[in-house]
Motif scaffolding. Structure first.
Motif, PDB file in Angstrom:
ATOM      1  N   PHE A 121       5.158  11.107   0.382  1.00 24.98           N
ATOM      2  CA  PHE A 121       4.556  11.180  -0.632  1.00 24.98           C
ATOM      3  C   PHE A 121       4.995   9.810  -1.715  1.00 24.98           C
ATOM      4  CE2 PHE A 121       3.800  12.326  -5.186  1.00 24.98           C
ATOM      5  CZ  PHE A 121       2.501  12.357  -5.164  1.00 24.98           C
ATOM      6  N   LYS A 122       6.473   9.938  -1.757  1.00 26.69           N
ATOM      7  CA  LYS A 122       7.004   9.009  -2.621  1.00 26.69           C
ATOM      8  C   LYS A 122       6.840   7.502  -2.069  1.00 26.69           C
ATOM      9  CE  LYS A 122       9.230   8.157  -6.339  1.00 26.69           C
ATOM     10  NZ  LYS A 122       8.650   8.265  -7.654  1.00 26.69           N
ATOM     11  N   LEU A 123       6.728   7.316  -0.687  1.00 32.32           N
ATOM     12  CA  LEU A 123       6.494   6.072  -0.174  1.00 32.32           C
ATOM     13  C   LEU A 123       5.186   5.699  -0.704  1.00 32.32           C
ATOM     14  CD1 LEU A 123       8.165   6.182   3.344  1.00 32.32           C
ATOM     15  CD2 LEU A 123       8.947   5.094   1.483  1.00 32.32           C
ATOM     16  N   LYS A 124       4.291   6.467  -0.557  1.00 33.48           N
ATOM     17  CA  LYS A 124       2.732   6.037  -0.857  1.00 33.48           C
ATOM     18  C   LYS A 124       2.951   5.941  -2.525  1.00 33.48           C
ATOM     19  CE  LYS A 124       0.430   9.134   2.135  1.00 33.48           C
ATOM     20  NZ  LYS A 124      -0.426  10.424   2.106  1.00 33.48           N
ATOM     21  N   GLN A 125       3.480   6.753  -3.234  1.00 34.41           N
ATOM     22  CA  GLN A 125       3.616   6.449  -4.553  1.00 34.41           C
ATOM     23  C   GLN A 125       4.269   4.967  -4.909  1.00 34.41           C
ATOM     24  OE1 GLN A 125       6.279   8.963  -6.928  1.00 34.41           O
ATOM     25  NE2 GLN A 125       4.404   9.584  -8.198  1.00 34.41           N
ATOM     26  N   LEU A 126       4.979   4.773  -4.477  1.00 27.93           N
ATOM     27  CA  LEU A 126       5.670   3.490  -4.569  1.00 27.93           C
ATOM     28  C   LEU A 126       4.883   2.106  -4.203  1.00 27.93           C
ATOM     29  CD1 LEU A 126       9.382   4.501  -3.720  1.00 27.93           C
ATOM     30  CD2 LEU A 126       8.673   3.784  -6.041  1.00 27.93           C
ATOM     31  N   GLY A 127       3.776   2.544  -3.389  1.00 26.17           N
ATOM     32  CA  GLY A 127       3.081   1.405  -2.924  1.00 26.17           C
ATOM     33  C   GLY A 127       3.083   0.972  -1.443  1.00 26.17           C
ATOM     34  N   PHE A 129       2.705   0.597   2.627  1.00 32.03           N
ATOM     35  CA  PHE A 129       1.615   0.951   3.437  1.00 32.03           C
ATOM     36  C   PHE A 129       2.171   1.572   4.677  1.00 32.03           C
ATOM     37  CE2 PHE A 129      -0.971  -1.353   6.792  1.00 32.03           C
ATOM     38  CZ  PHE A 129      -2.400  -1.106   6.531  1.00 32.03           C
ATOM     39  N   GLN A 130       1.316   2.393   4.911  1.00 32.54           N
ATOM     40  CA  GLN A 130       1.643   3.144   6.477  1.00 32.54           C
ATOM     41  C   GLN A 130       1.310   2.371   7.744  1.00 32.54           C
ATOM     42  OE1 GLN A 130       0.030   7.023   7.057  1.00 32.54           O
ATOM     43  NE2 GLN A 130       1.836   7.483   8.268  1.00 32.54           N
TER      44      GLN A 130
END
Length: 179
Positions: A121-127, A129-130
């Motif tokens: 979630f934090k990776l997504k929040q930081l922007g 890309f998966q």
């Protein structure tokens, strides 16, 4: 124990002293730094009320000895402070991209499912890309911030950060970041 580099963030936090800041959170940062809040920015009555709340919820303890008295963070207060920092963390993007990709990969044991979800979630929040299921990519330097997040969730030994010069087909990734 909270590291000094994070205390510098707290210092910056309390020195901004604008009306948008939560006084209780600012006071918690000040206790961590061993500083007093400036009366020119904060009403002493409000500071007293906020410090009472911090003691009531056991974020700080009042220590009085023969020579002086002061507030000290409890372990619950340190956890609250870390939560403030993790919520506030952001990656500074330079104006020009250096052409390198920063790849964060992880492999968490099953018992770390909550930490995995929070980290993702934090990776997504930081922007980020998966890129693949357990691989996230970012175009700018982010090692310090990701290591802080991994330390916060207690999963540092389960992640790896790579800096790569080339991704075989990076059209979708470049489009995502507007590069």
């Amino acid at each position: 124990m909270i590291e000094w580099k994070h205390l510098l963030k707290f210092k910056k936090f309390i020195n901004t002293a604008n009306k948008g800041l939560n006084l209780t959170e600012t006071l918690l940062c000040a206790v961590a730094l061993g500083e007093k809040l400036s009366p020119k920015f904060y009403n002493s009555q409000k500071i007293t009320k906020a410090s009472y709340g911090l003691r009531r919820y056991k974020f700080v303890r009042y220590i009085k000895d023969d020579k002086n008295s002061h507030y000290s963070l409890t372990s619950k207060g340190e956890t609250k402070l870390r939560n403030l920092v993790i919520d506030d963390i952001e990656i500074k993007n330079p104006k020009k991209w250096d052409g390198k990709w920063h790849l964060v990969m992880y492999d968490f044991p099953i018992r770390f499912k909550k930490a995995l979800n929070a980290f993702r979630f934090k990776l997504k929040q930081l922007g980020f890309f998966q890129f693949q299921k357990s691989a996230w990519i970012y175009p700018y330097h982010c090692e310090e911030e990701i290591l802080f997040v991994a330390d916060f969730y207690g999963v540092r030994k389960h992640i790896e950060i790579l800096e790569v010069d080339k991704v075989l087909d990076d059209r979708k990734t470049k489009a995502h970041f507007g590069l």
